[in-house]
Design a protein around this motif. Sequence first.
Motif, short mmCIF file in Angstrom:
data_model
loop_
_atom_site.label_atom_id
_atom_site.label_comp_id
_atom_site.label_asym_id
_atom_site.label_seq_id
_atom_site.Cartn_x
_atom_site.Cartn_y
_atom_site.Cartn_z
N ARG A 9 0.71 -0.97 -0.21
CA ARG A 9 -0.44 -0.24 0.39
C ARG A 9 1.68 1.19 0.35
NH1 ARG A 9 -4.91 0.00 1.73
NH2 ARG A 9 -4.83 2.38 0.71
N GLN A 37 -0.73 8.45 -10.66
CA GLN A 37 -1.95 9.44 -10.28
C GLN A 37 -1.18 10.42 -9.37
OE1 GLN A 37 -5.46 8.63 -8.47
NE2 GLN A 37 -6.73 10.81 -8.56
N MET A 89 1.13 8.37 -6.41
CA MET A 89 0.40 7.07 -6.28
C MET A 89 -0.08 6.19 -8.02
SD MET A 89 -1.54 5.21 -4.33
CE MET A 89 -2.61 6.59 -3.38
N ARG A 91 -1.69 3.30 -9.52
CA ARG A 91 -2.78 2.67 -9.97
C ARG A 91 -3.33 1.33 -10.46
NH1 ARG A 91 -6.21 4.81 -6.14
NH2 ARG A 91 -5.89 6.28 -5.94
N PHE A 104 -10.72 0.08 -9.91
CA PHE A 104 -9.50 0.17 -9.79
C PHE A 104 -9.39 -0.33 -8.42
CE2 PHE A 104 -8.11 3.45 -12.62
CZ PHE A 104 -9.08 3.08 -13.13
N GLY A 105 -7.23 -0.72 -8.24
CA GLY A 105 -7.39 -1.33 -6.84
C GLY A 105 -7.02 0.60 -5.77
N ASP A 106 -7.00 -0.21 -4.60
CA ASP A 106 -6.63 1.32 -3.80
C ASP A 106 -4.80 2.19 -4.00
OD1 ASP A 106 -7.87 -0.22 -0.95
OD2 ASP A 106 -9.13 0.25 -2.70
N GLY A 107 -4.94 0.92 -4.73
CA GLY A 107 -3.18 2.04 -4.74
C GLY A 107 -2.33 1.47 -4.30
N ARG A 109 1.31 3.53 -3.20
CA ARG A 109 1.76 5.56 -2.69
C ARG A 109 3.47 5.12 -3.09
NH1 ARG A 109 0.33 10.32 -3.34
NH2 ARG A 109 -1.65 10.39 -1.85
N TYR B 35 -16.80 8.20 -12.39
CA TYR B 35 -15.57 8.15 -11.17
C TYR B 35 -16.06 8.80 -9.60
CZ TYR B 35 -14.49 3.60 -13.72
OH TYR B 35 -13.81 2.88 -14.66
N GLN B 37 -14.29 9.60 -6.31
CA GLN B 37 -13.29 8.96 -5.84
C GLN B 37 -13.31 10.41 -4.25
OE1 GLN B 37 -8.73 10.21 -6.81
NE2 GLN B 37 -8.01 8.52 -5.82
N GLY B 40 -7.90 9.84 -0.17
CA GLY B 40 -7.05 9.33 0.18
C GLY B 40 -7.92 7.80 -0.41
N LYS B 41 -8.80 7.08 -1.22
CA LYS B 41 -9.32 5.96 -1.71
C LYS B 41 -9.19 6.17 -2.60
CE LYS B 41 -11.17 5.90 2.49
NZ LYS B 41 -10.19 4.77 3.24
N SER B 42 -9.82 4.82 -3.47
CA SER B 42 -9.83 4.61 -5.59
C SER B 42 -10.87 5.10 -5.56
CB SER B 42 -10.05 2.96 -5.01
OG SER B 42 -9.82 2.53 -6.49
N LEU B 43 -10.72 4.73 -6.53
CA LEU B 43 -12.16 5.35 -7.30
C LEU B 43 -13.04 4.53 -7.08
CD1 LEU B 43 -8.98 6.47 -9.16
CD2 LEU B 43 -10.78 7.73 -10.03
N PHE B 88 -14.84 12.34 -11.20
CA PHE B 88 -13.84 11.97 -12.40
C PHE B 88 -14.47 11.83 -13.59
CE2 PHE B 88 -9.50 13.40 -10.90
CZ PHE B 88 -9.61 12.82 -9.81
#
Lengths: 113, 111
Positions: A9, A37, A89, A91, A104-107, A109, B35, B37, B40-43, B88
């Motif tokens: 993460r 991102q 980030m 993703r 999409f995943g949480d990414g 950082r 989308y 967001q 701090g979270k995902s899309l 977005f």
Amino acid sequence: GAGVSQSPRYKVTKRGQDVALRCDPISGHVSLYWYRQALGQGPEFLTYFNYEAQQDKSGLPNDRFSAERPEGSISTLTIQRTEQRDSAMYRCASSLKGGQPQHFGDGTRLSIL
Amino acid sequence: ELKVEQNPLFLSMQEGKNYTIYCNYSTTSDRLYWYRQDPGKSLESLFVLLSNGAVKQEGRLMASLDTKARLSTLHITAAVHDLSATYFCAVDDEGTYKYIFGTGTRLKVLA
């Protein structure tokens, strides 16, 4: 799990080190995408796979960036000789096939010191 | 080069009010996605618009697509605080499957 899973993460590393970011797509999803991102911006496309084949890598910024998906499932994005400008980030997204909605995943950082 | 522009970039609105976010794009794509967001979270996928004239609604949000004008709108009806987030739009680059994202609209709904 049910969603796109990314690890780690968070990744903090020193400039010049290599990093590998992992993406585990939704089970059964053929297509996998990597995006980057920056803070306050929308995601920017990096590369895309169908099964194990890399279909488009036009968004990779330079040759320090590479990606693979050897068995058509898990994918790894590798950045060699990291630079501070690589901090962002990262993703991953997957879809049933190309043209289907992407999830999409949480990414991850990534911070380069 | 495909460009996707959103406006406004920032939107602060009172609860109960209506407003529209606009998404303009420069390609002939027929597929557009919205989308959400949270910080701090995902899309989170909101809407998938796949043809000219498509309209989708979910709760207080309604999205539409005009491919001839290369314009999509996201309309907010009677806003509530829980809608505060960044929104977005993304266009499926014609002939490829990569998404080109807009700049995002940061929405803040004031109680």
